[in-house]
Design an enzyme around this catalytic site. Structure first.
Site, short mmCIF file in Angstrom:
data_model
loop_
_atom_site.label_atom_id
_atom_site.label_comp_id
_atom_site.label_asym_id
_atom_site.label_seq_id
_atom_site.Cartn_x
_atom_site.Cartn_y
_atom_site.Cartn_z
N GLU A 146 -5.39 -7.68 0.87
CA GLU A 146 -5.87 -6.33 0.58
C GLU A 146 -7.35 -6.19 0.89
OE1 GLU A 146 -4.03 -3.89 -0.05
OE2 GLU A 146 -2.18 -4.63 -0.96
N ASP A 291 6.17 -6.73 6.99
CA ASP A 291 5.94 -5.60 7.89
C ASP A 291 4.77 -5.76 8.87
OD1 ASP A 291 4.25 -5.53 5.69
OD2 ASP A 291 4.84 -3.53 5.03
N GLU A 405 10.26 6.08 -2.98
CA GLU A 405 9.71 4.75 -2.71
C GLU A 405 10.76 3.81 -2.14
OE1 GLU A 405 6.78 1.53 -3.02
OE2 GLU A 405 6.72 3.70 -2.80
N GLU A 448 3.18 5.84 5.36
CA GLU A 448 3.99 5.30 6.46
C GLU A 448 4.80 6.37 7.20
OE1 GLU A 448 2.64 2.24 3.86
OE2 GLU A 448 3.96 3.94 3.35
N THR A 535 -3.33 -1.86 10.19
CA THR A 535 -2.29 -1.53 9.22
C THR A 535 -2.82 -0.65 8.10
OG1 THR A 535 -0.47 -2.51 7.96
CG2 THR A 535 -2.65 -3.53 7.69
#
Length: 543
Positions: A146, A291, A405, A448, A535
């Protein structure tokens, strides 16, 4: 009596020297593309964006302004109630320090402010970064993943934007640039301790204060292993120090050149033991935890096309994309309200096919569309569009116009045998009505879906993707807006008595609003022919 063979010290030293020379060459070549021959400019790479716009790629000024106003409202609430903290609590007006208390919103939103031309606000943020943040003193343990994508990515990207003239020189001064780069180096140097010296894999937590890893959890997934490359290698290029790029390259090399047999070629297993490199699970998919490893394979090949590894990265991405097509997608069974069968992307856990998909996985359609255009693979473009239609279906059928979600579906006959079935009356009713049922009804302001709409519009030129983006934005504006910003929703399938989540993660400003804004901006702004998005939605200039 057995005798051990004694190694030849001269031969051993020759091998060590050879390995060092080859490794140094790979990193040097990666960071220093071949010099341009005088009179023979490097060939421009083929277009990624759609080319036949015929005036359809002009900015939609009204819609673009509405998105910018959402960012202005977001910034205002944060500035007044949570300045210097990580996140605003948009319902109560309080704050969170979920990302070590360094001001995650400030660093993560810099590139969005630059894209939108919000110069006064950006000036405030750059001054804060250079003068107020001390990356030596975090609150709690540091999450390298993160921290890299939000903090390091934001700082390195804003330097890229400034160096390419997209920030006024009166704002992006030599002093500011130097200060941001110093902060990026200070943070990245601390992050390097995460990488285990034996395997090169990153630990999931670091103790910055004592400059050591946290041994509480020594397991890590592919996304954490493979989502350092763009940020670290760009920092190496800016500083001339190859160590950052070296660590990132070694970290994901065990995935890129996988020593384990892949029964679904291209899909790696997770989780992995950091200290031994041993596989601890048989999870194979493009969803959460895996991902961005796949995302970065393609984008690494675009960002450093002259790297000796570029072709390897692209080939591995192609393998993984073909595995999506042949191994992990399934069509839903028709349902009573509509005979349409939608395409979704499931997961494998050992021998079990998990017919479940999260909002996070809705990044994949955009990545497939990008790769399909790069490789001129119409089949991958078709696959990306079909998966995006499935993600859109979860938005369009929701009473709020916002997707959940996590959701599940029953694979159509002849497809994979799904593991999950609807259990509650509500789930059974949703399946009958929509062709899927909701496994987690929250909406957390995630980017996304609109991210994939951005890639879809820029690569196909189809107006419907702008229309879908506007529908999603209007729903967020109607149901998520609060006095102090924008909040998530507890249950997107319930229209009466909507309950808000008193939290706004920094990706709302860094990604969701940026992608929405760029969808309605002129298509030449931040063109995919010139820029690679991380990302976290930060921008790096293609070489």
């Amino acid at each position: 009596m057995r005798y051990r063979r004694r190694s030849n010290p001269i031969a051993t030293s020759k091998i060590v020297c050879a390995i060092f020379v080859v490794t140094f060459y790979l990193f040097y070549a990666q960071l220093h593309p071949p010099a341009r021959t005088q009179g023979k400019p490097l060939p421009k790479r083929q277009a990624i964006q759609y080319e036949r716009w015929n005036k359809t790629g002009k900015a939609d000024l009204d819609k673009r302004l509405k998105v910018k106003q959402a960012m202005i409202h977001t910034y205002k609430g944060y500035r007044e109630k949570a300045w210097g903290k990580d996140d605003i609590k948009p319902v109560s007006g309080k704050f969170n320090n979920s990302r070590n208390g360094w001001g995650a919103f400030i660093v993560d939103s810099t590139t969005t402010l630059a894209v939108m031309g919000m110069w006064e606000e950006l000036t405030e943020e750059l001054n804060f970064i250079t003068k107020e943040i001390n990356f030596q003193t975090p609150e709690g343990l540091v999450d390298p993943f993160e921290t890299t994508i939000r903090y390091l990515g934001g700082m390195v990207s804003v330097i890229e934007l400034g160096d390419n003239g997209l920030i006024p020189s009166s704002l992006f001064t030599t002093r500011i640039r130097k200060g941001i780069l110093m902060q990026a180096e200070a943070l990245a140097t601390n992050l390097l301790v995460a990488f285990d010296p034996r395997t090169g894999l990153p630990y999931p937590r670091i103790d910055f204060r004592n400059f050591k890893v946290s041994p509480m959890d020594a397991t890590v997934g592919p996304a954490r292993i493979g989502s350092n490359f763009l940020e670290m290698c760009t920092l190496s290029r800016l500083t001339g120090d190859p160590e950052y790029c070296s660590k990132a390259t070694i970290a994901w090399s065990s995935l890129v050149r996988n020593k384990y047999v892949e029964d679904l070629p291209g899909l790696v297993d997770g989780k992995i033991n950091v200290e031994t490199g041993e596989l601890l699970g048989r999870n194979r998919h493009w969803d959460a935890g895996h991902d961005s490893y796949y995302e970065y394979l393609l984008k690494a090949s675009l960002l450093f096309p002259s790297s000796p590894n570029s072709k390897v990265y692209r080939n591995r991405w192609t393998q993984a994309a073909e595995a999506v097509r042949h191994n992990i997608t399934s069509r839903s069974s028709p349902y009573q309200k509509d005979a349409t069968s939608h395409l979704y992307m499931g997961k494998w856990n050992g021998p079990w096919y998990l017919n479940e998909m999260s909002h996070l996985a809705c990044f994949a359609p955009g990545n497939l569309l990008l790769g399909g255009r790069v490789l001129r693979r119409k089949d991958l473009v078709t696959l990306g569009k079909a998966l995006l239609d499935g993600c859109r279906h979860t938005y369009a059928t929701s009473p709020l116009g916002i997707g959940p979600e996590k959701f599940s579906w029953l694979p159509s006959p002849g497809s994979h045998n799904g593991t999950f079935e609807p259990k509650t009356d509500r789930q059974k009713n949703e399946l009958a009505k929509f062709g899927f049922w909701v496994a987690d009804a929250r909406f957390q302001l995630r980017p996304e879906y609109v991210e994939s709409l951005f890639y879809a519009f820029r690569t196909t030129g189809e107006q419907r993707y702008r229309d879908w983006a506007w529908e999603a934005f209007e729903a967020m504006e109607k149901y998520c807006k609060t006095e102090f910003g924008y909040a998530g929703i507890e249950d997107v399938m319930v229209k009466e008595g909507i309950k808000l989540i008193d939290d706004t993660e920094s990706f709302w400003a860094a990604e969701t609003l940026k992608y929405l804004y760029l969808i309605f901006d002129d298509v030449n702004v931040m063109s995919l022919d010139d820029w690679i998005f991380s990302t976290e939605g930060h921008l790096f200039r293609g070489r």
